[in-house]
Design a protein around this motif. Sequence first.
Motif, PDB file in Angstrom:
ATOM      1  N   LEU A  22       0.815  -1.215   0.000  1.00 44.99           N
ATOM      2  CA  LEU A  22       0.000   0.000   0.000  1.00 44.99           C
ATOM      3  C   LEU A  22       0.853   1.272   0.000  1.00 44.99           C
ATOM      4  CD1 LEU A  22      -2.863  -0.969   2.510  1.00 44.99           C
ATOM      5  CD2 LEU A  22      -2.816  -1.176   0.009  1.00 44.99           C
ATOM      6  N   HIS A  23       2.170   1.113  -0.060  1.00 49.77           N
ATOM      7  CA  HIS A  23       3.098   2.248  -0.104  1.00 49.77           C
ATOM      8  C   HIS A  23       2.871   3.191   1.087  1.00 49.77           C
ATOM      9  CE1 HIS A  23       3.974   0.854  -4.157  1.00 49.77           C
ATOM     10  NE2 HIS A  23       2.682   0.961  -4.462  1.00 49.77           N
ATOM     11  N   LEU A  24       2.935   2.603   2.275  1.00 49.98           N
ATOM     12  CA  LEU A  24       2.629   3.365   3.492  1.00 49.98           C
ATOM     13  C   LEU A  24       3.795   4.270   3.882  1.00 49.98           C
ATOM     14  CD1 LEU A  24       0.973   0.658   5.781  1.00 49.98           C
ATOM     15  CD2 LEU A  24      -0.136   2.226   4.180  1.00 49.98           C
ATOM     16  N   SER A  25       3.458   5.464   4.300  1.00 55.81           N
ATOM     17  CA  SER A  25       4.434   6.347   4.928  1.00 55.81           C
ATOM     18  C   SER A  25       4.601   5.920   6.384  1.00 55.81           C
ATOM     19  CB  SER A  25       3.941   7.790   4.873  1.00 55.81           C
ATOM     20  OG  SER A  25       2.748   7.940   5.639  1.00 55.81           O
ATOM     21  N   ALA A  26       5.584   6.499   7.070  1.00 55.59           N
ATOM     22  CA  ALA A  26       5.774   6.191   8.488  1.00 55.59           C
ATOM     23  C   ALA A  26       4.538   6.572   9.296  1.00 55.59           C
ATOM     24  CB  ALA A  26       7.004   6.931   9.016  1.00 55.59           C
ATOM     25  N   THR A  27       3.881   7.658   8.894  1.00 58.83           N
ATOM     26  CA  THR A  27       2.671   8.091   9.600  1.00 58.83           C
ATOM     27  C   THR A  27       1.559   7.067   9.459  1.00 58.83           C
ATOM     28  OG1 THR A  27       3.222  10.420   9.252  1.00 58.83           O
ATOM     29  CG2 THR A  27       0.931   9.909   9.783  1.00 58.83           C
ATOM     30  N   TRP A  28       1.350   6.570   8.239  1.00 57.55           N
ATOM     31  CA  TRP A  28       0.312   5.563   8.034  1.00 57.55           C
ATOM     32  C   TRP A  28       0.647   4.260   8.761  1.00 57.55           C
ATOM     33  CZ3 TRP A  28      -4.488   5.905   7.245  1.00 57.55           C
ATOM     34  CH2 TRP A  28      -5.048   6.859   6.395  1.00 57.55           C
ATOM     35  N   GLN A  29       1.920   3.905   8.815  1.00 65.42           N
ATOM     36  CA  GLN A  29       2.309   2.707   9.570  1.00 65.42           C
ATOM     37  C   GLN A  29       1.894   2.844  11.033  1.00 65.42           C
ATOM     38  OE1 GLN A  29       6.363   1.089   9.010  1.00 65.42           O
ATOM     39  NE2 GLN A  29       6.553   2.484   7.286  1.00 65.42           N
ATOM     40  N   GLY A  30       2.211   4.007  11.594  1.00 70.67           N
ATOM     41  CA  GLY A  30       1.854   4.237  12.991  1.00 70.67           C
ATOM     42  C   GLY A  30       0.356   4.256  13.212  1.00 70.67           C
ATOM     43  N   LEU A  31      -0.381   4.906  12.312  1.00 73.51           N
ATOM     44  CA  LEU A  31      -1.837   5.002  12.466  1.00 73.51           C
ATOM     45  C   LEU A  31      -2.507   3.637  12.343  1.00 73.51           C
ATOM     46  CD1 LEU A  31      -2.647   8.277  10.466  1.00 73.51           C
ATOM     47  CD2 LEU A  31      -2.939   7.895  12.928  1.00 73.51           C
TER      48      LEU A  31
END
Length: 416
Positions: A22-31
Amino acid sequence: MFIDGFILGGIGLVMPALTADLHLSATWQGLIGASALIGIFFGGPIGGFLADKIGRKPMFIVDLAIFLVGSAAQFFVAEPWQLFAIRLLMGMAIGADYAIGWPLLVEFSPARLRGKLMAFQEVAWYVGYLLSYAVGYYLSTAIHADWRIILGMSTVPSLIVFLLRLGSPESPRWLISKGKIDEALAIAKAHMDEADVQDLANEKSEKPNFGKLFSPQYRNSTIFVCMYWVCNVTPYFAIATFAPVVLENLGIQDGLTGALLLNGVVVAGSLAAMFLIERVGRRKLSIPPMWIAAVALVIIGLFSHFSPTIILICFIAFSFFNAVSTALTGVYPGEVFPTEIRGAGVGFAAAFSRIGAAAGTFILPMSVDSLGVGTTMLIAAAICVLGAVISQYLAPETKGLSLSDTSAPLAKSALK
C-alpha cells in the motif's frame, strides 16, 4: 479476549508486506498499527455506559457482531484509510467488550475463584496474540499468503465466539441495580455459589452515574486502575508490535523468530499469574514484577550494543514479568467499582490505558529513528517504574473478598 489478542498479534507481523503493497508512509504505519487501540479508547466508555444502562446481555451480542463484520471486511481492503477505518471499528467493538464482558464475568464469579477466572482473560489474550503471530508467521514465510488473508483470519474465531455467546444470561447484580429482584435471584440460584447469592443482599438499586468514577469515594480507584493499566501495556504494545524491528536493531538476526519466542514467554507469565493469584494475592503479583520488568529494560537501554544474548535474556525477563503484572489489569478493574458504574469504570480504564498503548505504538518507530533503541528502552523502563510506585501506594488486596467488599471505596480496602 482471545480475538482481541488475535487481531493485534497479526498487524506487526504483516506490517512490512502491508507497507510495501500500500506504499505506506511512516505516519500511516503508525496510524494503522495503533488503529485498533484508538478504537478501544472510544469503544470502552461507550460500551461501559450502555452496559450499565441497558444491560450486559444484549450488548454482549451486539458488540461482537460488529467485530465480526469488521473482521470479514479486512479481506477487501484496497487503500490505507480503509484498513485504518475497519480496524478502528473493530477496536471500538473490543473496547466495548472489555466494559461488557468483564463486568458480566466478575458478577457471576465466586469469590474463591474470581481472581483466577479474571486473570484467565489475559491468558486468553496472549494465546490469541501468540496464535495469530504463529499462524501469520507460517502463512507469510511458508506459503507467502497475502496480508489480507492473515488479517482476515480473525473472522474464524470471531464467528465461533459469537455463536457461543448466544443464550448468555443477564447479570443478577445488574438486574438488582434495576430493581428486578425476583428475576435476579432466579438466575443467581441457577448459576452462582450460595455465598455469592447471599452477597446479592448488599446490592442496591441505583442509577448509573458516570461522574461517580471521579467522586471522592471512587477517585482513588479510578486513578489506580487507569495508571496501573497504562503503565503495564504501554511498554508492552510498543515493543511487541514492532518486536522484529527492535530485535534486529539490537543485533538479533532473526527478529521474527525472536518475537515469536517473546510471545510464548508472555503466555507463560500470564499462566503463572493465573495459578498464583488466589495463593499469594493481588499485591504480590502487581508490584514486584513491575520493578523487575523496569530493571530488564534499563539493562537493555544501557547495554543495547553489548551482547545480543544478554539483550534477548532481558527481553525474555521483561516479557515474563510484564505479563504477570498485566494479568492484574484483567482483575482489578472489575473488582473495585460497584455494579452501577462497573461497566463505566472498566470502560474508562480500558480507554485510558489505550492512550498510552496507542501512543507507544505510534511513537516507537519514530523514537527508535531519532533517539535510538537504547534511549527508547529507558523511557519504557521509566513508565514501568511509575506504575510500580503508584501500585505500591494504591493497589488493594482483594483476595477472597466478596464483590461487595472489593467495590468498597479504595481508602477502606487498600493495603488490607
